[in-house]
Each structure stands twice: as structure tokens, then as C-alpha cells.
Design a protein around this motif. Structure first.
Motif, short mmCIF file in Angstrom:
data_model
loop_
_atom_site.label_atom_id
_atom_site.label_comp_id
_atom_site.label_asym_id
_atom_site.label_seq_id
_atom_site.Cartn_x
_atom_site.Cartn_y
_atom_site.Cartn_z
N LEU A 13 56.77 6.88 41.98
CA LEU A 13 58.19 7.08 42.27
C LEU A 13 58.98 7.38 40.99
O LEU A 13 59.82 8.27 40.96
CB LEU A 13 58.77 5.85 42.96
CG LEU A 13 60.22 5.92 43.38
CD1 LEU A 13 60.43 6.98 44.45
CD2 LEU A 13 60.70 4.57 43.88
N PHE A 14 58.67 6.66 39.91
CA PHE A 14 59.34 6.94 38.63
C PHE A 14 59.03 8.35 38.16
O PHE A 14 59.91 9.06 37.67
CB PHE A 14 58.94 5.93 37.56
CG PHE A 14 59.61 4.59 37.72
CD1 PHE A 14 60.97 4.45 37.47
CD2 PHE A 14 58.89 3.48 38.10
CE1 PHE A 14 61.60 3.23 37.61
CE2 PHE A 14 59.51 2.25 38.24
CZ PHE A 14 60.87 2.12 38.00
N ASN A 19 61.64 9.65 35.68
CA ASN A 19 61.74 8.34 35.05
C ASN A 19 63.18 7.84 34.96
O ASN A 19 63.59 7.22 33.99
CB ASN A 19 61.08 8.32 33.66
CG ASN A 19 60.78 6.90 33.21
OD1 ASN A 19 60.66 5.99 34.02
ND2 ASN A 19 60.67 6.71 31.92
N GLN A 20 63.96 8.13 35.97
CA GLN A 20 65.33 7.62 36.07
C GLN A 20 65.28 6.10 36.17
O GLN A 20 64.37 5.54 36.79
CB GLN A 20 65.97 8.22 37.32
CG GLN A 20 67.34 7.69 37.65
CD GLN A 20 67.84 8.24 38.98
OE1 GLN A 20 67.33 9.22 39.49
NE2 GLN A 20 68.81 7.58 39.54
N ALA A 21 66.24 5.41 35.59
CA ALA A 21 66.31 3.96 35.71
C ALA A 21 66.66 3.61 37.16
O ALA A 21 67.63 4.12 37.71
CB ALA A 21 67.34 3.39 34.75
N LEU A 22 65.85 2.74 37.76
CA LEU A 22 66.04 2.36 39.16
C LEU A 22 66.06 0.85 39.28
O LEU A 22 65.30 0.15 38.60
CB LEU A 22 64.88 2.90 40.01
CG LEU A 22 64.62 4.40 39.97
CD1 LEU A 22 63.30 4.72 40.68
CD2 LEU A 22 65.77 5.16 40.59
N CYS A 66 62.45 1.30 34.12
CA CYS A 66 61.93 2.64 33.86
C CYS A 66 60.56 2.46 33.22
O CYS A 66 60.21 1.36 32.76
CB CYS A 66 62.87 3.47 32.99
SG CYS A 66 63.22 2.78 31.38
N LEU A 67 59.77 3.50 33.21
CA LEU A 67 58.43 3.40 32.62
C LEU A 67 58.55 3.06 31.14
O LEU A 67 59.39 3.62 30.43
CB LEU A 67 57.66 4.70 32.81
CG LEU A 67 57.33 5.07 34.25
CD1 LEU A 67 56.60 6.41 34.30
CD2 LEU A 67 56.51 3.98 34.93
#
Length: 125
Positions: A13-14, A19-22, A66-67
Motif C-alpha cells: 500500500l505504501f 510512500n505517502q505518510a498514512l 511511512c517506509l
């Protein structure tokens, strides 16, 4: 660590979202209830953070992820629509001087800038 189906879905998903902050709610909504429930998302995020695969960022008392292999960054948070806009870290150059001036060893830092994004600014103005 065992890469479960759920952990793989979160990592993927990231990747699918640049790699948007979720936060956990966003992850849960994007994956859908059929994939995993919200408590499973929280448990997996804790485990992925503990293993160093995911970085946890606290913004306005909400944990975003995020990753961990991404570049260090900070965020601007729109106080109206809650959009997160990543910005590059410009504090790195200042940290050595701060450490020396204050006889302090900095282990991490975080910064969030609050305001209105382009869309919300135009609506309000």
C-alpha cells in the motif's frame, strides 16, 4: 520476521501511494474491511515499526507511518482538510551547532508546519 499476507498488503500500500505518510485509519480504509480490521492494522504497524521497516511520525497527536527506507522528511499539515505535504529536512545542518551550544546529544528530531494548503487557502481567501 514472518511476512504475513497482511504485512505485505500494508507494505504494498505504501508503494502504491508513493510512500505517502498514512495513519492507521487511512490504511484501514484503503485496504478495506475484508482485508483486515482496524486493530489488526494497529498491531501490524507496531510490529513493522519495531522491526525498523516502517517509521512512525507523530503529528498533532496522530501517528502516521511511512517506509523507513525513505529519506528523512518533515511535513506541512493543512489544518482544514488534514492534507500532509512532505518537505525536505533543512534542520540537519543546524543540529551539530545545537548539540555543541547546549552540550546535548540529539538522537532524533521532528517538525510539523501547520497552515492551509493551496486549495483550502483559496476557499478561505
Amino acid at each position: 520476521m514472518r511476512m504475513t499476507k497482511q504485512r505485505k498488503a500494508i507494505i504494498d500500500l505504501f508503494g502504491q501511494n508513493d510512500n505517502q505518510a498514512l495513519n492507521a485509519d487511512m490504511i484501514h480504509n484503503m485496504l478495506g474491511n475484508e482485508e483486515m480490521n482496524l486493530s489488526t492494522v494497529y498491531r501490524n504497524m507496531d510490529k513493522l515499526t519495531e522491526l525498523g521497516l516502517v517509521q512512525r511520525i507523530i503529528i498533532n497527536t496522530v501517528a502516521y507511518y511511512c517506509l523507513a527506507n525513505s529519506t528523512h522528511r518533515h511535513f506541512m499539515l493543512c489544518t482544514n482538510c488534514k492534507k500532509l505535504i512532505p518537505i525536505h529536512c533543512f534542520l540537519k545542518k543546524m543540529l551539530p551547532a545545537l548539540e555543541e551550544e547546549n552540550d546535548f546529544s540529539i538522537t532524533s528530531h521532528d517538525m510539523t508546519i501547520l497552515g492551509l494548503c493551496h486549495t483550502c487557502k483559496n476557499i478561505a481567501g
